[in-house]
Scaffold this motif. Structure first.
Motif, PDB file in Angstrom:
ATOM      1  N   GLU A 228     -16.072 -32.105  68.802  1.00 36.68           N
ATOM      2  CA  GLU A 228     -15.296 -32.728  69.873  1.00 36.68           C
ATOM      3  C   GLU A 228     -13.897 -33.092  69.392  1.00 36.68           C
ATOM      4  N   GLU A 229     -13.817 -33.632  68.199  1.00 37.95           N
ATOM      5  CA  GLU A 229     -12.511 -33.978  67.634  1.00 37.95           C
ATOM      6  C   GLU A 229     -11.691 -32.725  67.368  1.00 37.95           C
ATOM      7  N   GLN A 230     -12.344 -31.659  66.912  1.00 43.60           N
ATOM      8  CA  GLN A 230     -11.639 -30.404  66.667  1.00 43.60           C
ATOM      9  C   GLN A 230     -11.074 -29.836  67.971  1.00 43.60           C
ATOM     10  N   ASN A 231     -11.900 -29.850  69.022  1.00 48.26           N
ATOM     11  CA  ASN A 231     -11.435 -29.342  70.323  1.00 48.26           C
ATOM     12  C   ASN A 231     -10.311 -30.201  70.879  1.00 48.26           C
ATOM     13  N   LEU A 232     -10.414 -31.524  70.690  1.00 44.62           N
ATOM     14  CA  LEU A 232      -9.372 -32.434  71.160  1.00 44.62           C
ATOM     15  C   LEU A 232      -8.046 -32.123  70.492  1.00 44.62           C
ATOM     16  N   CYS A 233      -8.076 -31.895  69.192  1.00 42.09           N
ATOM     17  CA  CYS A 233      -6.847 -31.602  68.453  1.00 42.09           C
ATOM     18  C   CYS A 233      -6.229 -30.294  68.945  1.00 42.09           C
ATOM     19  N   HIS A 234      -7.047 -29.288  69.127  1.00 35.27           N
ATOM     20  CA  HIS A 234      -6.522 -27.993  69.555  1.00 35.27           C
ATOM     21  C   HIS A 234      -6.009 -28.038  70.994  1.00 35.27           C
ATOM     22  N   ASP A 235      -6.637 -28.848  71.835  1.00 37.29           N
ATOM     23  CA  ASP A 235      -6.147 -29.018  73.203  1.00 37.29           C
ATOM     24  C   ASP A 235      -4.771 -29.677  73.200  1.00 37.29           C
ATOM     25  N   PHE A 236      -4.633 -30.722  72.390  1.00 34.79           N
ATOM     26  CA  PHE A 236      -3.325 -31.381  72.265  1.00 34.79           C
ATOM     27  C   PHE A 236      -2.280 -30.402  71.759  1.00 34.79           C
ATOM     28  N   HIS A 237      -2.662 -29.614  70.780  1.00 32.43           N
ATOM     29  CA  HIS A 237      -1.728 -28.644  70.200  1.00 32.43           C
ATOM     30  C   HIS A 237      -1.289 -27.623  71.243  1.00 32.43           C
ATOM     31  N   LEU A 238      -2.229 -27.156  72.062  1.00 30.57           N
ATOM     32  CA  LEU A 238      -1.913 -26.164  73.091  1.00 30.57           C
ATOM     33  C   LEU A 238      -0.967 -26.734  74.139  1.00 30.57           C
ATOM     34  N   VAL A 239      -1.246 -27.956  74.612  1.00 30.88           N
ATOM     35  CA  VAL A 239      -0.409 -28.594  75.634  1.00 30.88           C
ATOM     36  C   VAL A 239       1.015 -28.778  75.125  1.00 30.88           C
ATOM     37  N   LEU A 240       1.145 -29.298  73.919  1.00 30.95           N
ATOM     38  CA  LEU A 240       2.478 -29.552  73.373  1.00 30.95           C
ATOM     39  C   LEU A 240       3.219 -28.252  73.072  1.00 30.95           C
ATOM     40  N   SER A 241       2.505 -27.231  72.669  1.00 27.34           N
ATOM     41  CA  SER A 241       3.144 -25.936  72.390  1.00 27.34           C
ATOM     42  C   SER A 241       3.707 -25.332  73.675  1.00 27.34           C
ATOM     43  N   VAL A 242       2.939 -25.420  74.768  1.00 31.51           N
ATOM     44  CA  VAL A 242       3.401 -24.895  76.050  1.00 31.51           C
ATOM     45  C   VAL A 242       4.620 -25.674  76.535  1.00 31.51           C
ATOM     46  N   LEU A 243       4.571 -27.002  76.427  1.00 33.53           N
ATOM     47  CA  LEU A 243       5.695 -27.834  76.856  1.00 33.53           C
ATOM     48  C   LEU A 243       6.943 -27.551  76.015  1.00 33.53           C
TER      49      LEU A 243
END
Length: 333
Positions: free
Chosen positions: A14-29
């Protein structure tokens, strides 16, 4: 900007997925900002500065403040790519705490943010003075230019105290003077107090006074020398936009100031969430550099005519356009 470097220290999916989700959102922005927002901000801020400098004789008090904000916006626009393209985990990153370049860019960013916030604040106060006491020259273009000079000087002096804390947090503990000042939270607290709390109080006070005047109908409302009515809409839009975009950034600084160090460094999920919110708040702060000049261009009625005069001047050069010379000859004959 964002790192999942702590990914190897946890087996929690869950923590791994959370980190990657944050990374994806910020990369797109970040990509969206660099492709769309960065060129728009650069274009509109340069336009705002050049148009008003070319039309110095017709500049009003609000124009001077918006030029001031446009210059600060250009500086923030220049800092943004370094922040967005430099993730902390990369070897070439310039935006990582403790790096000399990071400290320099952060101080430049802080100075520009102070200039933007105080320009917005003084624009509100001077707008009230102009409405209440027209033709008194208390909020004249001449005075405003000097006030803007003091804004930049004050921003530099205010950031100097924060600079000491950042530097002392970086240099060796052997320096006695700095050993007592190794506290980044103190620098953040100074910025929150001076860069946000004081402007908020001043703007609220100015807005209350302006709303009181708006409710009163006086003979002065017929005064043709007063500011264009569209300036009120521009003022309200600018104040709301600036504080909406900058409030999250200062809130994260405030949270960073009062959050216990044990929670920040040992709770991995909190650290990722807080870093994501902090990065997103900086992204919103960067966004002010293109949103405000965009508002100015579309709300300020006189800007379009000034821009057309500048473009016509650039097309025709110093000799003037053919139609202008024909008109002059007709007048002379």
């Amino acid at each position: 900007m964002w790192s999942c470097a702590d990914f190897n220290y946890t087996n929690n999916s869950e923590e791994q997925n959370l980190c990657h989700d944050f990374h994806l959102v910020l990369s797109v922005l970040s990509l969206l900002y660099l492709i769309v927002c960065f060129p728009i901000g650069l274009c509109y801020n340069v336009q705002l500065v050049l148009v008003n400098l070319y039309n110095k004789s017709t500049m009003t008090m609000p124009d001077v403040y918006f030029v001031n904000m446009a210059i600060a916006g250009l500086i923030i626009n220049a800092v943004a790519p370094v922040y967005l393209l430099g993730p902390e985990y990369s070897k070439w990153s310039l935006w990582s705490f403790g790096n000399e370049v990071y400290i320099t860019l952060l101080i430049i960013f802080n100075i520009s943010s102070l200039v933007i916030m105080y320009s917005t604040t003084l624009l509100s106060l001077d707008y009230y003075i102009e409405c209440a006491l027209p033709r008194t020259y208390m909020s004249s273009v001449y005075n405003t230019k000097h006030v803007c000079g003091f804004i930049w000087g004050g921003a530099v002096l205010t950031s100097f105290s924060s600079l000491l804390f950042y530097i002392c947090n970086h240099v060796s503990t052997k320096i006695i003077e700095c050993s007592k000042m190794q506290n980044r939270e103190a620098a953040d607290a100074i910025m929150v107090l001076i860069g946000y709390v004081v402007p908020v109080l001043a703007v609220v006070y100015a807005m209350v006074l302006i709303l009181q005047i708006q409710k009163e109908s006086t003979p002065l409302d017929q005064d043709t020398s007063r500011l264009d009515p569209s300036m009120y809409r521009l003022l309200m839009a600018t104040v709301c936009t600036q504080f909406v975009l900058w409030t999250p950034y200062y809130v994260t600084l405030l949270v960073n100031t009062f959050t216990d160090a044990h929670v920040k460094f040992n709770n991995l999920q909190f650290r990722w969430t807080f870093n994501f919110v902090g990065s997103f708040s900086v992204f919103l702060a960067f966004s002010s550099s293109f949103v405000v000049p965009l508002l100015h261009r579309h709300i300020n009625k006189s800007f379009q005519s000034k821009l057309q005069r500048l473009l016509k001047k650039l097309q025709c050069g110093n000799e003037g356009c053919a139609n202008e010379r024909t008109v002059v000859q007709q007048v002379l004959t």
